[in-house]
Scaffold this active site. Sequence first.
Site, PDB file in Angstrom:
ATOM      1  N   GLY A   4       0.779  -1.224   0.000  1.00 61.67           N
ATOM      2  CA  GLY A   4       0.000   0.000   0.000  1.00 61.67           C
ATOM      3  C   GLY A   4       0.809   1.272   0.000  1.00 61.67           C
ATOM      4  N   ARG A  37      -1.854   0.879 -18.132  1.00 66.60           N
ATOM      5  CA  ARG A  37      -2.530   1.484 -16.984  1.00 66.60           C
ATOM      6  C   ARG A  37      -3.495   2.615 -17.367  1.00 66.60           C
ATOM      7  NH1 ARG A  37      -0.420   4.002 -13.381  1.00 66.60           N
ATOM      8  NH2 ARG A  37      -1.567   3.225 -11.578  1.00 66.60           N
ATOM      9  N   CYS A  52      -4.537  -0.661 -32.779  1.00 65.98           N
ATOM     10  CA  CYS A  52      -5.873  -0.498 -33.368  1.00 65.98           C
ATOM     11  C   CYS A  52      -6.971  -0.726 -32.343  1.00 65.98           C
ATOM     12  CB  CYS A  52      -6.035  -1.447 -34.558  1.00 65.98           C
ATOM     13  SG  CYS A  52      -5.007  -0.979 -35.953  1.00 65.98           S
TER      14      CYS A  52
END
Length: 431
Positions: free
Chosen positions: A247, A327, A359
């Site tokens: 985290g 991402r 594409c």
Amino acid sequence: MSNVHIPESPWFSYRDGALTCEEVSLASVAEEVDTPAFVYSGGAIDEAYLSIDDALSFAPHLIAYAIKANGNLSVLARLASQGCGADIVSIGEMLRALKAGFSPDHIIYSGVGKRREEIVAAARAGIRALHVENVQELDVVESVAQEVGRPIAIGLRVNPDVDANTHPYIATGLRESKFGLAIPVAESLIPRVLRSQDLELEAVACHIGSQLESPRPLREAIEILGNFARHCIDEGANLRAIDVGGGWPMHYGKEVDPYPPARVFGEAIREGLEAAKVLRPEIEIITEPGRALVGDAGVLLTRVLYTKTQGDRRFVIVDAAMTELIRPALYGAYHAIMPITEPDADADLVPVDVVGPVCESGDFVARDRPLPEVKQGDLLAIRGAGAYGREMQSMYNARPLPPEVLVDGSRSRVVRRRSGPEALWQGEILG
């Protein structure tokens, strides 16, 4: 580049008008290996590791790097040489860790879906522990221990049901998450585990999510985990470790407020363990950072292929794509973008969509991003690409895998070559 969100970094900065990684010109790297290419700063990795190491200096601890963030062998070897451990979620990651020099006793196997043969391989390799997240998984681990003829050290990963206030795709500590055991279920397993001659309960663990914005949810979760650890101890468990998960955040450049430094998260861990009365010298703290160690150490170098205006949108088409950095397409993630040639301080900024050649309409790096004027042939550096770039990449559209370069001071070296055309059909059978 006012009004553009660029994280400050001593590792990526302009020198004499040119962007450098440490002391190496990124333009020279692009000339050597072409684009797209990943470039990593060794110094940034070292500093990130030391910051977390210092944040946990109040107790014995092991930093178990989450290999899923970036498994390049040279990156792994660098961390292993500093005494770092490894958090793995597959046998492939275990093999990478062992090849890079991690001690088996520093490897922890997490994950919700371990195959039986993977559990066997991990047990035979002598890794430190398997973290169990399912009652049926516990059955398999116990039977594997009988098969290999020795007890297997395990950790019980619990789900503390704490909201980490992070992106839903990287939140792992809520009741509806697939991760971990509900604490009542875990408590019901303790007598069975302690009676078993095939299992050794060495740790308890939790992980509430990545990119924690505040230490408050972490402290809350660690106190809950600590209370569970104390329950295990009261039942007779000889716990070796408490695994507080990962985290630890990193800056991508568009955070509304800066993330607190590592020491603040370390303090939250200490407070949670103290509140549960399990901060003891004989119990080691384990943490599993991933992106916090390598994310800001990397950039993705890319070259502008074309620019065009279509309707009311301006496009900058680059040779990096969702195949190299998914991402933005997957999470809507923000990555800062820096021209390799330093723009004038008062350069006009124009919103553009930075897109790749794949594409798919979802193939983009940034949308409506204010950038100074860029033209065909210009080089750009996409920041924060050291984590979940190479590991989530694909060869979609038959695109080769990019090279990786590691920089130390004034020295750079290729740590993975660009894949050749044979990699596009490796393993396939023609006919």
